[in-house]
Write a protein that holds these residues in place. Sequence first.
Motif, PDB file in Angstrom:
ATOM      1  N   GLU A 117      36.113  31.597  36.434  1.00 17.73           N
ATOM      2  CA  GLU A 117      36.971  30.544  36.948  1.00 17.73           C
ATOM      3  C   GLU A 117      38.268  30.490  36.171  1.00 17.73           C
ATOM      4  O   GLU A 117      38.294  30.698  34.964  1.00 17.73           O
ATOM      5  CB  GLU A 117      36.268  29.184  36.848  1.00 17.73           C
ATOM      6  CG  GLU A 117      37.014  28.088  37.606  1.00 17.73           C
ATOM      7  CD  GLU A 117      36.378  26.721  37.409  1.00 17.73           C
ATOM      8  OE1 GLU A 117      35.638  26.291  38.290  1.00 17.73           O
ATOM      9  OE2 GLU A 117      36.620  26.112  36.348  1.00 17.73           O
ATOM     10  N   CYS A 118      39.325  30.185  36.899  1.00 19.47           N
ATOM     11  CA  CYS A 118      40.613  29.980  36.255  1.00 19.47           C
ATOM     12  C   CYS A 118      40.639  28.536  35.771  1.00 19.47           C
ATOM     13  O   CYS A 118      40.423  27.618  36.569  1.00 19.47           O
ATOM     14  CB  CYS A 118      41.738  30.233  37.244  1.00 19.47           C
ATOM     15  SG  CYS A 118      43.342  29.739  36.605  1.00 19.47           S
ATOM     16  N   LYS A 119      40.862  28.350  34.487  1.00 17.60           N
ATOM     17  CA  LYS A 119      40.843  26.995  33.931  1.00 17.60           C
ATOM     18  C   LYS A 119      42.093  26.209  34.314  1.00 17.60           C
ATOM     19  O   LYS A 119      42.161  24.999  34.161  1.00 17.60           O
ATOM     20  CB  LYS A 119      40.709  27.047  32.403  1.00 17.60           C
ATOM     21  CG  LYS A 119      39.320  27.439  31.949  1.00 17.60           C
ATOM     22  CD  LYS A 119      38.270  26.400  32.378  1.00 17.60           C
ATOM     23  CE  LYS A 119      36.864  26.854  32.031  1.00 17.60           C
ATOM     24  NZ  LYS A 119      35.818  26.117  32.760  1.00 17.60           N
ATOM     25  N   ASN A 120      43.069  26.903  34.826  1.00 21.21           N
ATOM     26  CA  ASN A 120      44.300  26.230  35.229  1.00 21.21           C
ATOM     27  C   ASN A 120      44.216  25.710  36.667  1.00 21.21           C
ATOM     28  O   ASN A 120      44.357  24.516  36.909  1.00 21.21           O
ATOM     29  CB  ASN A 120      45.478  27.191  35.064  1.00 21.21           C
ATOM     30  CG  ASN A 120      46.792  26.549  35.458  1.00 21.21           C
ATOM     31  OD1 ASN A 120      47.118  25.460  34.987  1.00 21.21           O
ATOM     32  ND2 ASN A 120      47.542  27.189  36.328  1.00 21.21           N
ATOM     33  N   CYS A 121      43.896  26.613  37.628  1.00 19.85           N
ATOM     34  CA  CYS A 121      43.900  26.178  39.027  1.00 19.85           C
ATOM     35  C   CYS A 121      42.484  26.045  39.597  1.00 19.85           C
ATOM     36  O   CYS A 121      42.321  25.653  40.744  1.00 19.85           O
ATOM     37  CB  CYS A 121      44.727  27.134  39.881  1.00 19.85           C
ATOM     38  SG  CYS A 121      43.962  28.749  40.143  1.00 19.85           S
ATOM     39  N   HIS A 122      41.482  26.388  38.791  1.00 15.34           N
ATOM     40  CA  HIS A 122      40.066  26.252  39.155  1.00 15.34           C
ATOM     41  C   HIS A 122      39.618  27.120  40.321  1.00 15.34           C
ATOM     42  O   HIS A 122      38.595  26.861  40.930  1.00 15.34           O
ATOM     43  CB  HIS A 122      39.697  24.773  39.400  1.00 15.34           C
ATOM     44  CG  HIS A 122      39.935  23.930  38.197  1.00 15.34           C
ATOM     45  ND1 HIS A 122      39.162  24.010  37.079  1.00 15.34           N
ATOM     46  CD2 HIS A 122      40.918  23.038  37.930  1.00 15.34           C
ATOM     47  CE1 HIS A 122      39.643  23.186  36.157  1.00 15.34           C
ATOM     48  NE2 HIS A 122      40.710  22.587  36.655  1.00 15.34           N
ATOM     49  N   ARG A 137      43.614  38.777  35.374  1.00 16.87           N
ATOM     50  CA  ARG A 137      44.035  37.377  35.371  1.00 16.87           C
ATOM     51  C   ARG A 137      43.794  36.769  36.736  1.00 16.87           C
ATOM     52  O   ARG A 137      43.489  37.458  37.697  1.00 16.87           O
ATOM     53  CB  ARG A 137      45.542  37.289  35.044  1.00 16.87           C
ATOM     54  CG  ARG A 137      45.933  37.916  33.714  1.00 16.87           C
ATOM     55  CD  ARG A 137      45.374  37.123  32.568  1.00 16.87           C
ATOM     56  NE  ARG A 137      45.745  37.674  31.274  1.00 16.87           N
ATOM     57  CZ  ARG A 137      46.646  37.119  30.467  1.00 16.87           C
ATOM     58  NH1 ARG A 137      47.253  36.020  30.819  1.00 16.87           N
ATOM     59  NH2 ARG A 137      46.906  37.657  29.305  1.00 16.87           N
ATOM     60  N   CYS A 138      43.973  35.480  36.808  1.00 18.08           N
ATOM     61  CA  CYS A 138      43.843  34.752  38.072  1.00 18.08           C
ATOM     62  C   CYS A 138      44.878  35.277  39.076  1.00 18.08           C
ATOM     63  O   CYS A 138      46.059  35.388  38.753  1.00 18.08           O
ATOM     64  CB  CYS A 138      44.069  33.266  37.825  1.00 18.08           C
ATOM     65  SG  CYS A 138      44.103  32.305  39.350  1.00 18.08           S
ATOM     66  N   GLY A 139      44.400  35.569  40.300  1.00 14.07           N
ATOM     67  CA  GLY A 139      45.294  36.089  41.327  1.00 14.07           C
ATOM     68  C   GLY A 139      46.248  35.043  41.883  1.00 14.07           C
ATOM     69  O   GLY A 139      47.235  35.361  42.533  1.00 14.07           O
ATOM     70  N   LYS A 140      45.938  33.766  41.649  1.00 15.94           N
ATOM     71  CA  LYS A 140      46.769  32.684  42.189  1.00 15.94           C
ATOM     72  C   LYS A 140      47.880  32.301  41.216  1.00 15.94           C
ATOM     73  O   LYS A 140      49.010  32.093  41.614  1.00 15.94           O
ATOM     74  CB  LYS A 140      45.924  31.431  42.456  1.00 15.94           C
ATOM     75  CG  LYS A 140      44.731  31.702  43.332  1.00 15.94           C
ATOM     76  CD  LYS A 140      45.028  31.383  44.789  1.00 15.94           C
ATOM     77  CE  LYS A 140      43.894  31.929  45.641  1.00 15.94           C
ATOM     78  NZ  LYS A 140      44.327  32.330  46.954  1.00 15.94           N
ATOM     79  N   CYS A 141      47.491  32.138  39.952  1.00 17.06           N
ATOM     80  CA  CYS A 141      48.484  31.598  39.012  1.00 17.06           C
ATOM     81  C   CYS A 141      48.730  32.494  37.794  1.00 17.06           C
ATOM     82  O   CYS A 141      49.618  32.203  37.003  1.00 17.06           O
ATOM     83  CB  CYS A 141      48.084  30.193  38.567  1.00 17.06           C
ATOM     84  SG  CYS A 141      46.669  30.174  37.469  1.00 17.06           S
ATOM     85  N   GLY A 142      47.933  33.551  37.673  1.00 13.25           N
ATOM     86  CA  GLY A 142      48.208  34.490  36.588  1.00 13.25           C
ATOM     87  C   GLY A 142      47.647  34.130  35.230  1.00 13.25           C
ATOM     88  O   GLY A 142      47.880  34.844  34.248  1.00 13.25           O
TER      89      GLY A 142
END
Length: 152
Positions: A117-122, A137-142
């Motif tokens: 899970e991305c801790k920034n955008c979940h 990294r997260c594909g949405k927010c990096g």
Amino acid sequence: MNQAELQKLVEEISLRYFHAPFKHEVKINNRMTTTGGRYFLKDHHIDINGHFLDKKYYADLVGIIKHELTHYHLHLAGRGYQHRNRDFKNLLAAVGGSRYTPDIGLRRRQNRNYIYECKNCHFQYPRVRKVNTKKYRCGKCGRRLTLIRKNK
Ligand SMILES: [Zn+2]
Ligand SMILES: [Zn+2]
């Protein structure tokens, strides 16, 4: 659709869209989950995911067959038969083949052993294998991903 009917369909699509015969074997593979088909470089046969032989997936099946035939004909012609090759991209587009395996729910049946899970955008990323979180990294927010569940 049985083996013989599938073979006939592949041969017809080959003649109609590629203007060249398919002279090898097509096999039904019921163990495939995330891919619709596969072309084998060694003996030139094609595997088709048996889940797509249902009537309701006919349009998807034709797209998959065109995709595999694009590998087949380019490989036999000694041209760029890999996804990244310009020859492949051009021919696939010209015959209207599918670029990705159509999603008919097969992916969800697969075991996802790791959930990140991305801790920034979940946004969550279920994965079959372990992921190097230093690299991916997260594909949405990096931002960085964190492992939140491990099933095995
Ligand atoms: Zn392919
Ligand atoms: Zn994110």
